[in-house]
Design an enzyme around this catalytic site. Structure first.
Site, short mmCIF file in Angstrom:
data_model
loop_
_atom_site.label_atom_id
_atom_site.label_comp_id
_atom_site.label_asym_id
_atom_site.label_seq_id
_atom_site.Cartn_x
_atom_site.Cartn_y
_atom_site.Cartn_z
N LYS A 45 12.50 58.83 34.95
CA LYS A 45 13.08 59.76 35.93
C LYS A 45 14.54 59.39 36.16
CE LYS A 45 11.46 56.86 39.75
NZ LYS A 45 10.33 56.65 40.68
N ARG A 142 4.23 59.50 51.90
CA ARG A 142 5.32 60.32 51.38
C ARG A 142 4.70 61.60 50.82
NH1 ARG A 142 9.18 57.62 46.88
NH2 ARG A 142 7.34 58.00 45.61
N HIS A 171 0.59 55.44 44.86
CA HIS A 171 1.85 54.71 44.67
C HIS A 171 1.99 53.67 45.78
CE1 HIS A 171 5.76 53.96 43.08
NE2 HIS A 171 6.44 54.53 44.05
N ARG A 227 2.40 52.45 35.37
CA ARG A 227 3.64 53.22 35.32
C ARG A 227 4.83 52.26 35.50
NH1 ARG A 227 0.71 55.67 39.61
NH2 ARG A 227 2.31 54.92 41.03
N TYR A 271 45.11 50.99 47.51
CA TYR A 271 45.10 51.62 48.83
C TYR A 271 44.91 50.60 49.94
CZ TYR A 271 44.49 56.16 46.57
OH TYR A 271 44.65 57.29 45.82
N CYS A 318 39.37 52.02 43.51
CA CYS A 318 39.74 53.42 43.77
C CYS A 318 38.73 54.34 43.08
CB CYS A 318 41.13 53.71 43.24
SG CYS A 318 42.40 52.62 43.86
N MET A 319 38.95 55.64 43.22
CA MET A 319 38.03 56.58 42.59
C MET A 319 38.02 56.40 41.07
SD MET A 319 38.00 60.73 42.87
CE MET A 319 37.65 60.77 44.61
N ASP A 320 39.21 56.19 40.49
CA ASP A 320 39.31 56.19 39.02
C ASP A 320 39.92 54.93 38.43
OD1 ASP A 320 38.63 59.07 39.11
OD2 ASP A 320 40.61 59.19 40.03
C1 LIG Z 1 9.60 55.56 40.26
C2 LIG Z 1 8.14 55.49 40.25
C3 LIG Z 1 7.48 54.51 39.50
C4 LIG Z 1 8.21 53.41 38.77
O1 LIG Z 1 8.55 52.39 39.69
P1 LIG Z 1 9.31 51.05 39.22
O2 LIG Z 1 9.40 50.24 40.46
O3 LIG Z 1 10.67 51.50 38.75
O4 LIG Z 1 8.51 50.47 38.14
C5 LIG Z 1 6.10 54.55 39.46
N1 LIG Z 1 5.41 55.50 40.13
C6 LIG Z 1 6.01 56.44 40.87
C7 LIG Z 1 5.19 57.45 41.60
C8 LIG Z 1 7.39 56.47 40.98
O5 LIG Z 1 7.98 57.41 41.73
#
Ligand SMILES: *Cc1c(COP(=O)(O)O)cnc(C)c1O
Length: 394
Positions: A45, A142, A171, A227, A271, A318-320
């Protein structure tokens, strides 16, 4: 433009380098730490936590079983670039994109009955079945069904011809902390839901709960998939749950010196003139700033480096542009490292996160679209992706 030309052009400015060999080693190391015969989902993601989801997914495809993303749009990009493995959208689905997701064989998470209803409508209108994973909220509070609603939701889903319940998951809120009790309670609540579902002959194919931290601490429960996100990039979930030594940060960020000059005693920099030279000092300007992803908190605190020579940041980021202290030998055009794996004293993502008062997840995802990503494998540049230009070279 050829890959070699793109490499010459983009590495003349600020760029990120992603070591795909190290990424693959990290993935293998995670699989080795997951329960035996457990499926592995690589979480890509947020553009693979800033590393670039397409190239990471291509490199991971032969080593993992699933990809995980947060948004349907992220899954669509992977499909458009030829990724065929199953993809789970873990966030609440955008209801305007359900048909696109279904047509492209993207598995959706459901955590409310409204989302289930919207998916039925979408599946009917495109004449396809939608694969779902039931998200259960065991304490993170959540997204997801309350454990007491999980049975009714799964029974309802099982009765719909347009839906196929392919997974169930939860999760963890605190898997990266040393107190494991809240995680144990979440595992207990999750296993209880699974037991109730099974007693009603509902047995989703994939059951999963562990993120990177939980894999590293062995808090995976009785599940058949894990995951993994942050640890696949070689980054520790937290100080309390660091990645073992075999893991390696796969991201580095480099730039080049654009001007070398000297400060006289009393001269201020950038700055606010927040840095003042105490004596004559060799400094250099570089074309990297907070709009490339460097937190402004690095002002007067962070450092760049070149082959082990540390070059403290002078004045505000700075920004850049950012000014660094060098030595007599530095020259315009010299390569300097902004973020590296720390083996030569360069700032790591963890160092930057500590200075900026945040976590490394945020620092990695902050590397912006104008920073070209250079992908290396077997010491060869295999691809370059430039998000802002919308260009890819391979
Ligand atoms: C982002 C996410 C993960 C991965 O988590 P890590 O801490 O980066 O391994 C697993 N499950 C869900 C639902 C997530 O949103």
């Amino acid at each position: 433009m050829e890959l070699a030309d793109a490499y010459r052009r983009f590495t003349a400015g600020t760029h990120a380098i992603i070591d795909l060999d190290a990424y693959q080693r990290n993935l293998r190391a995670l699989r080795a730490r997951a329960p035996r015969s457990s499926a592995l989902m690589a979480v890509v993601k947020a553009d693979a936590y800033g590393h670039g989801a397409v190239q990471c997914a291509l490199a991971a495809e032969s080593l993992v079983d699933w990809f995980g993303v947060a948004r349907i749009q992220e899954a669509l990009v992977l499909r458009a670039r030829g990724i065929r493995l199953p993809i789970l959208v873990m966030g609440p689905p955008n209801v305007e994109e359900l048909e696109l997701a279904i047509v492209h064989d993207i598995t959706l998470s459901v955590g409310t009955i409204e989302h289930v209803a919207a998916i039925i409508t979408a599946a009917r209108s495109c004449g396809r079945t939608s694969q779902l994973h039931l998200k259960i909220d065991t304490g993170m509070h959540r997204y997801g069904f309350h454990p007491k609603d999980a049975l009714a939701a799964s029974q309802y889903i099982s009765h719909q011809a347009e839906l196929s319940l392919n997974g169930a998951y939860t999760h963890f809120a605190t898997a990266d902390e040393s107190d494991q009790l809240p995680t144990k309670l979440q595992i207990h609540a999750f296993e209880e839901v699974l037991r109730v579902l099974r007693s009603h002959e509902i047995a989703p194919r994939f059951v999963h709960c562990a993120n990177s931290a939980a894999i590293l601490t062995g808090m995976t429960g009785t599940t058949n998939m894990v995951r993994a996100g942050i640890a696949t990039y070689g980054i520790s979930p937290s100080d309390e749950v660091p990645v073992p030594n075999e893991f390696q940060q796969i991201l580095s960020v480099k730039t080049r010196i654009s001007r070398v000059f000297e400060l006289e005693a009393g001269d201020g920099v950038s700055y606010g003139l927040s840095y003042r030279a105490e004596k004559r000092e060799h400094v250099a300007a570089t074309a990297a700033g907070y709009a490339d992803g460097l937190p402004r908190q690095l002002s007067n605190t962070g450092w760049f480096s070149a082959e082990g020579n540390l070059m403290p940041i002078r004045g505000r980021v700075c920004m850049d542009q950012t000014v660094i202290s060098t030595n007599r030998k530095a020259a315009s055009g010299d390569a300097v490292c902004i973020i590296g794996d720390g083996s030569l004293g360069e700032m790591t993502l963890d160092d930057v996160a500590r200075i900026a008062g945040t976590n490394s997840y945020e620092i990695a995802t902050r590397v912006t679209a104008r920073v070209p990503r250079v992908y290396v494998r077997d010491r060869d540049v295999v691809a370059i992706e430039h998000l802002l230009l919308g260009e890819a070279y391979a």
